[in-house]
Design a protein around this motif. Structure first.
Motif, PDB file in Angstrom:
ATOM      1  N   PRO A  54       0.835  -1.197   0.000  1.00 27.28           N
ATOM      2  CA  PRO A  54       0.000   0.000   0.000  1.00 27.28           C
ATOM      3  C   PRO A  54       0.880   1.261   0.000  1.00 27.28           C
ATOM      4  N   PRO A  55       0.330   2.406  -0.290  1.00 29.88           N
ATOM      5  CA  PRO A  55       1.126   3.642  -0.234  1.00 29.88           C
ATOM      6  C   PRO A  55       1.487   4.038   1.195  1.00 29.88           C
ATOM      7  N   ASP A  56       0.601   3.742   2.133  1.00 30.74           N
ATOM      8  CA  ASP A  56       0.838   4.084   3.536  1.00 30.74           C
ATOM      9  C   ASP A  56       0.409   2.915   4.403  1.00 30.74           C
ATOM     10  N   LEU A  57       1.127   2.766   5.520  1.00 32.63           N
ATOM     11  CA  LEU A  57       0.846   1.649   6.418  1.00 32.63           C
ATOM     12  C   LEU A  57       1.198   2.075   7.842  1.00 32.63           C
ATOM     13  N   ILE A  58       0.260   1.845   8.751  1.00 35.02           N
ATOM     14  CA  ILE A  58       0.524   2.135  10.158  1.00 35.02           C
ATOM     15  C   ILE A  58       0.363   0.830  10.928  1.00 35.02           C
ATOM     16  N   LEU A  59       1.353   0.497  11.732  1.00 36.30           N
ATOM     17  CA  LEU A  59       1.350  -0.752  12.485  1.00 36.30           C
ATOM     18  C   LEU A  59       1.646  -0.491  13.949  1.00 36.30           C
ATOM     19  N   GLN A  60       1.156  -1.373  14.774  1.00 34.21           N
ATOM     20  CA  GLN A  60       1.595  -1.400  16.154  1.00 34.21           C
ATOM     21  C   GLN A  60       2.908  -2.205  16.223  1.00 34.21           C
ATOM     22  N   GLU A  61       3.740  -1.809  17.125  1.00 30.77           N
ATOM     23  CA  GLU A  61       4.989  -2.537  17.323  1.00 30.77           C
ATOM     24  C   GLU A  61       4.677  -4.020  17.561  1.00 30.77           C
ATOM     25  N   GLY A  62       5.458  -4.869  16.898  1.00 29.10           N
ATOM     26  CA  GLY A  62       5.253  -6.312  17.045  1.00 29.10           C
ATOM     27  C   GLY A  62       4.431  -6.938  15.944  1.00 29.10           C
ATOM     28  N   ALA A  63       3.730  -6.122  15.172  1.00 29.63           N
ATOM     29  CA  ALA A  63       2.902  -6.653  14.088  1.00 29.63           C
ATOM     30  C   ALA A  63       3.767  -7.032  12.886  1.00 29.63           C
ATOM     31  N   GLN A 105       9.373  -3.041  14.511  1.00 31.70           N
ATOM     32  CA  GLN A 105       9.883  -2.168  15.556  1.00 31.70           C
ATOM     33  C   GLN A 105       9.780  -0.720  15.086  1.00 31.70           C
ATOM     34  N   THR A 106       9.822   0.206  16.024  1.00 31.50           N
ATOM     35  CA  THR A 106       9.680   1.616  15.660  1.00 31.50           C
ATOM     36  C   THR A 106      10.788   2.058  14.697  1.00 31.50           C
ATOM     37  N   THR A 107      11.933   1.415  14.791  1.00 31.94           N
ATOM     38  CA  THR A 107      13.048   1.763  13.902  1.00 31.94           C
ATOM     39  C   THR A 107      12.817   1.298  12.463  1.00 31.94           C
ATOM     40  N   ASP A 108      11.773   0.495  12.246  1.00 27.18           N
ATOM     41  CA  ASP A 108      11.417   0.098  10.878  1.00 27.18           C
ATOM     42  C   ASP A 108      10.668   1.211  10.147  1.00 27.18           C
ATOM     43  N   SER A 109      10.252   2.222  10.853  1.00 26.28           N
ATOM     44  CA  SER A 109       9.531   3.325  10.225  1.00 26.28           C
ATOM     45  C   SER A 109      10.362   3.975   9.135  1.00 26.28           C
ATOM     46  N   GLY A 110       9.661   4.507   8.137  1.00 27.05           N
ATOM     47  CA  GLY A 110      10.339   5.131   7.007  1.00 27.05           C
ATOM     48  C   GLY A 110       9.615   4.779   5.724  1.00 27.05           C
ATOM     49  N   VAL A 111      10.305   4.967   4.620  1.00 27.44           N
ATOM     50  CA  VAL A 111       9.715   4.658   3.319  1.00 27.44           C
ATOM     51  C   VAL A 111      10.485   3.505   2.690  1.00 27.44           C
ATOM     52  N   TYR A 112       9.741   2.548   2.175  1.00 28.04           N
ATOM     53  CA  TYR A 112      10.328   1.382   1.524  1.00 28.04           C
ATOM     54  C   TYR A 112      10.134   1.506   0.016  1.00 28.04           C
ATOM     55  N   PHE A 113      11.239   1.412  -0.693  1.00 25.56           N
ATOM     56  CA  PHE A 113      11.213   1.531  -2.149  1.00 25.56           C
ATOM     57  C   PHE A 113      11.625   0.213  -2.792  1.00 25.56           C
ATOM     58  N   CYS A 114      10.944  -0.068  -3.871  1.00 27.82           N
ATOM     59  CA  CYS A 114      11.333  -1.132  -4.773  1.00 27.82           C
ATOM     60  C   CYS A 114      11.900  -0.458  -6.025  1.00 27.82           C
ATOM     61  N   ALA A 115      12.976  -1.012  -6.581  1.00 29.48           N
ATOM     62  CA  ALA A 115      13.557  -0.446  -7.798  1.00 29.48           C
ATOM     63  C   ALA A 115      13.943  -1.582  -8.729  1.00 29.48           C
ATOM     64  N   VAL A 116      13.632  -1.423 -10.001  1.00 33.53           N
ATOM     65  CA  VAL A 116      13.968  -2.451 -10.989  1.00 33.53           C
ATOM     66  C   VAL A 116      14.835  -1.837 -12.078  1.00 33.53           C
ATOM     67  N   GLU A 117      15.740  -2.646 -12.602  1.00 39.18           N
ATOM     68  CA  GLU A 117      16.580  -2.147 -13.688  1.00 39.18           C
ATOM     69  C   GLU A 117      15.879  -2.356 -15.011  1.00 39.18           C
ATOM     70  N   ASN A 118      15.854  -1.307 -15.808  1.00 37.38           N
ATOM     71  CA  ASN A 118      15.339  -1.407 -17.156  1.00 37.38           C
ATOM     72  C   ASN A 118      16.339  -2.248 -17.965  1.00 37.38           C
ATOM     73  N   LYS A 145       4.744   3.503   9.218  1.00 34.25           N
ATOM     74  CA  LYS A 145       4.913   4.086  10.543  1.00 34.25           C
ATOM     75  C   LYS A 145       4.596   3.003  11.567  1.00 34.25           C
ATOM     76  N   VAL A 146       5.546   2.730  12.451  1.00 32.42           N
ATOM     77  CA  VAL A 146       5.360   1.730  13.488  1.00 32.42           C
ATOM     78  C   VAL A 146       5.210   2.458  14.815  1.00 32.42           C
ATOM     79  N   LEU A 147       4.085   2.212  15.466  1.00 36.90           N
ATOM     80  CA  LEU A 147       3.773   2.890  16.721  1.00 36.90           C
ATOM     81  C   LEU A 147       4.191   2.057  17.916  1.00 36.90           C
ATOM     82  N   ALA A 148       4.751   2.723  18.920  1.00 31.39           N
ATOM     83  CA  ALA A 148       5.196   2.015  20.131  1.00 31.39           C
ATOM     84  C   ALA A 148       4.015   1.598  20.993  1.00 31.39           C
TER      85      ALA A 148
END
Lengths: 109, 114
Positions: A8-17, A78-91, A106-109
């Protein structure tokens, strides 16, 4: 050119999920990478995975090249997993990587 | 560990100024890249280089030029900075070993053009 879509474009999780991020690409590719961009903007390599499955600690990734998708699994988040995840493919046949627009986690404590 | 460094983390420039962004990698990589990242647009390739003195345009080269005089260093030049060049600039490098071209990124430069 190759199109790369992430969901998905955005995802909010509780820690441990656990979570699954998806990357679809529109054509055959030779190379695929997953990156994590931390809150300070640094892009960190997670996996180089043009096909098959790899695991690194709580993270794993699977690419099914014939069906043109890749999945990134995050377990026991974990909260440190927060951020943006990118996939990139080579043409193929070029040096160019095409990036998806990312999944913001976003991972919530 | 691969290390890619960029000359500045933050930069503030005036419209019309000439701006130099430098990138250095220490792993003898053949390929080097410059991207810009803007909200909602993801990463877009500006220029790349696959060898010393070689350069290829990416998807958005207008308003930019590059220089690669040494293998470890790749410079991005904004000849006359404009406000629409305010962005995050990311440098990357990769080996060119057959089909494996894993990219490694520097920490980024946040450029503000006033």
């Amino acid at each position: 050119g190759i199109q790369v879509e992430q969901s998905p474009p955005d995802l909010i999780l509780q820690e441990g999920a656990n979570s699954t991020l998806r990357c679809n690409f529109s054509d055959s590719v030779n190379n695929l990478q997953w990156f994590h961009q931390n809150p300070w903007g640094q892009l960190i390599n997670l996996f180089y995975i043009p096909s098959g499955t790899k695991q690194n600690g709580r993270l794993s990734a699977t690419t099914v090249a014939t069906e043109r998708y890749s999945l990134l699994y995050i377990s026991s988040s974990q909260t440190t997993d927060s951020g943006v995840y990118f996939c990139a493919v080579e043409n193929p046949g070029t040096y160019k990587y095409i990036f998806g627009t990312g999944t913001r986690l976003k991972v919530l404590a | 560990d691969v290390k890619v460094t960029q000359s500045s983390r933050y930069l503030v420039k005036r419209t019309g100024e000439k701006v130099f962004l430098e990138c250095v990698q220490d792993m003898d990589h053949e390929n080097m890249f410059w991207y810009r990242q803007d909200p909602g647009l993801g990463l877009r390739l500006i220029y790349f280089s696959y060898d010393v003195k070689m350069k290829e345009k990416g998807d958005i080269p207008e308003g930019y030029s590059v220089s690669r005089e040494k293998k470890e260093r790749f410079s991005l030049i904004l000849e006359s900075a404009s406000t629409n060049q305010t962005s995050m600039y990311l440098c990357a490098s990769s080996f060119d070993r057959g089909v494996i071209k894993t990219q490694y990124f520097g920490p980024g430069t946040r450029l503000l053009v006033l």
